[in-house]
Scaffold this motif. Structure first.
Motif, PDB file in Angstrom:
ATOM      1  N   UNK A 316       0.750  -1.199  -0.152  1.00 47.90           N
ATOM      2  CA  UNK A 316       0.011   0.220   0.075  1.00 47.90           C
ATOM      3  C   UNK A 316       0.989   1.330   0.114  1.00 47.90           C
ATOM      4  N   UNK A 317       2.015   1.071   0.119  1.00 49.60           N
ATOM      5  CA  UNK A 317       3.047   2.257   0.391  1.00 49.60           C
ATOM      6  C   UNK A 317       3.627   2.661  -1.052  1.00 49.60           C
ATOM      7  N   UNK A 318       3.430   1.766  -2.062  1.00 50.19           N
ATOM      8  CA  UNK A 318       3.868   1.864  -3.478  1.00 50.19           C
ATOM      9  C   UNK A 318       2.805   1.823  -4.439  1.00 50.19           C
ATOM     10  N   UNK A 319       1.987   2.983  -4.265  1.00 57.93           N
ATOM     11  CA  UNK A 319       1.203   3.335  -5.232  1.00 57.93           C
ATOM     12  C   UNK A 319       1.627   4.416  -6.445  1.00 57.93           C
ATOM     13  N   UNK A 320       2.205   3.945  -7.542  1.00 53.90           N
ATOM     14  CA  UNK A 320       2.937   4.787  -8.540  1.00 53.90           C
ATOM     15  C   UNK A 320       2.053   5.402  -9.547  1.00 53.90           C
ATOM     16  N   UNK A 331      12.639  10.570 -19.658  1.00 55.44           N
ATOM     17  CA  UNK A 331      12.689  11.235 -18.299  1.00 55.44           C
ATOM     18  C   UNK A 331      11.288  11.528 -17.905  1.00 55.44           C
ATOM     19  N   UNK A 332      10.371  10.604 -17.634  1.00 49.99           N
ATOM     20  CA  UNK A 332       9.096  10.366 -17.174  1.00 49.99           C
ATOM     21  C   UNK A 332       8.845  11.122 -15.680  1.00 49.99           C
ATOM     22  N   UNK A 333       7.680  11.474 -15.442  1.00 49.63           N
ATOM     23  CA  UNK A 333       7.721  12.175 -14.050  1.00 49.63           C
ATOM     24  C   UNK A 333       6.792  10.998 -13.237  1.00 49.63           C
ATOM     25  N   UNK A 334       7.266  10.671 -12.031  1.00 46.91           N
ATOM     26  CA  UNK A 334       6.790   9.586 -11.261  1.00 46.91           C
ATOM     27  C   UNK A 334       6.576  10.110  -9.968  1.00 46.91           C
ATOM     28  N   UNK A 335       5.328   9.915  -9.486  1.00 48.16           N
ATOM     29  CA  UNK A 335       4.619  10.240  -8.328  1.00 48.16           C
ATOM     30  C   UNK A 335       4.223   8.906  -7.604  1.00 48.16           C
ATOM     31  N   UNK A 336       4.293   8.986  -6.204  1.00 50.44           N
ATOM     32  CA  UNK A 336       3.932   7.960  -5.219  1.00 50.44           C
ATOM     33  C   UNK A 336       3.128   8.259  -4.222  1.00 50.44           C
ATOM     34  N   UNK A 337       2.014   7.566  -4.034  1.00 46.82           N
ATOM     35  CA  UNK A 337       1.107   7.691  -2.910  1.00 46.82           C
ATOM     36  C   UNK A 337       1.039   6.538  -1.874  1.00 46.82           C
ATOM     37  N   UNK A 338       1.312   6.986  -0.677  1.00 49.33           N
ATOM     38  CA  UNK A 338       1.272   6.084   0.426  1.00 49.33           C
ATOM     39  C   UNK A 338      -0.039   6.115   1.002  1.00 49.33           C
ATOM     40  N   UNK A 339      -0.763   4.723   0.643  1.00 46.09           N
ATOM     41  CA  UNK A 339      -2.045   4.618   1.334  1.00 46.09           C
ATOM     42  C   UNK A 339      -2.269   4.142   2.772  1.00 46.09           C
ATOM     43  N   UNK A 340      -1.051   4.112   3.409  1.00 46.54           N
ATOM     44  CA  UNK A 340      -1.056   3.825   4.779  1.00 46.54           C
ATOM     45  C   UNK A 340      -1.437   5.217   5.514  1.00 46.54           C
TER      46      UNK A 340
END
Length: 391
Positions: A316-320, A331-340
């Motif tokens: 759940x910490x690795x929602x990219x 060179x893509x843009x990468x975001x991460x969402x931490x669902x915890x």
């Protein structure tokens, strides 16, 4: 004795593996890679990852720079005038002179066996252009822009409005008639058209008339859109240049500037939603491409349509979110969402995805270990059983 038995077991397993790898008669697909030369170096680039937070969402929701609009011939629809051109059919009325007047109630020739009454043509300014060229009761503008009229021979009318033609005929008839009263109307608009293609129910050309034709009008007159239409990215081709318009913004948010006035020669294409997809991959119940509805989709929407994340396998910490596959694949843009985190659910409903984004749900570390064990376990079992057989 034990060492010899173990050596024999390992040798047997190695021989069996070699035999199976070389056997081409095994069921299933097996690619022979002996003719392939793969010298690509291992990628060493690293990509910065931004944690999705309230600040990221506020920055994302700032108004974007508006796309350029096509140059307009008229600044205001009230300034629009229709100018007659070759192949148009006009009707001329000279009061008290029926011999010079387009006969009312008669049939207007449409070429072939199709006819339309003059009254019908006048009542339907949006009718499809008539295919016929010759007309006994109306004046067809010839390719050189002229019509033939009694007493006057050839009269040049192309590029003029109906009012200008009326004044021209009245002045020209003055030597022959006492205070002639003339009226001119366009009976069939055939010279100027706009083409509408793509995801509309009735694609094809639309005749320009004396009423301004806007983008929404053209889509409506083409029967409306199909279920797969992407109204947010309507493409307009004008004078060899391509413009992108948001018809959905006109209908839903009142963005009138996107409802541009069309002109002769324009091509309007309503695309499908192929370029408005988001790909959901990784540890979700149903990996699939998700179509954006009216150009809007959030992380919560995408994960919900994919059935949600897997309770036992997902990290759940690795929602990219990987963005920029088309514009900058290196060179893509990468975001991460931490669902915890407590506020993660709210953030997932506010982070807007863009077309062709990839939402990837990572795998928990324990699950990766279990999968490795499941891959190795059959081999270990084989070695054990072969050792038992050799005793």
């Amino acid at each position: 004795m034990v060492n010899r038995s173990l050596a024999f077991t390992v040798s047997a397993v190695f021989s069996l593996t070699t035999f199976l790898s070389a056997c081409g008669a095994l069921p299933g697909y097996s690619l022979n890679t002996s003719r392939l030369q793969d010298n690509d170096p291992t990628p060493t680039a690293t990509y910065p990852v931004r944690l999705i937070s309230a600040d990221v969402i506020l920055q994302q929701n700032r108004p974007a720079t508006a796309a350029p609009l096509p140059p307009a011939r008229f600044a205001d629809p009230a300034q629009y005038v229709y100018r007659v051109a070759p192949q148009d059919i006009i009707g001329i009325t000279v009061w008290d002179h029926p011999e010079l007047t387009t006969q009312q109630g008669q049939t207007l020739s449409a070429g072939g066996n199709t006819t339309q009454t003059v009254a019908g043509a006048l009542a339907q300014p949006y009718t499809t252009a008539l295919p016929g060229q010759a007309d006994p009761f109306g004046q067809t503008v010839s390719p050189d822009g002229t019509i033939f009229f009694p007493f006057l021979n050839k009269v040049h009318v192309a590029g003029k409005t109906a009012g200008e033609i009326r004044d021209q005929l009245a002045a020209a008839l003055s030597p022959y008639l006492k205070k002639p009263q003339v009226d001119v109307r366009v009976l069939a608009y055939r010279s100027q058209k706009v083409s509408v293609t793509g995801e509309v129910k009735a694609p094809g050309p639309l005749a320009m008339s004396d009423v301004p034709l806007t983008l929404v009008d053209a889509i409506t007159r083409s029967g409306g859109t199909t279920a797969d239409a992407d109204l947010q990215r309507v493409r307009l081709t004008r004078n060899g240049k391509l413009y992108q318009l948001d018809a959905d913004g006109v209908l839903d948010r009142g963005e009138i500037d996107q409802n541009v006035m069309l002109q002769a020669g324009d091509i309007v294409n309503v695309p499908d939603r192929t370029d408005s997809r988001v790909f959901v991959m990784g540890e979700v119940k149903t990996p699939l491409p998700v179509s954006m509805m009216k150009g809007r989709l959030t992380i919560a929407d995408a994960l919900t349509q994919a059935g949600g994340i897997l309770d036992t396998d997902a990290n759940a910490r690795q929602i990219y979110v990987v963005r920029g596959a088309r514009e900058k694949p290196e060179s893509p843009d990468i975001y991460r969402l931490d669902l915890t985190q407590p506020d993660s659910l709210l953030l997932s409903t506010q982070f807007r995805l863009q077309p062709l984004d990839v939402v990837y749900v990572g795998t928990a570390g324990s699950v990766q270990f279990n999968r490795l064990v499941n891959q190795v376990l059959p081999t270990l079992q084989t070695i054990f059983y072969l050792k038992q057989l050799t005793r």
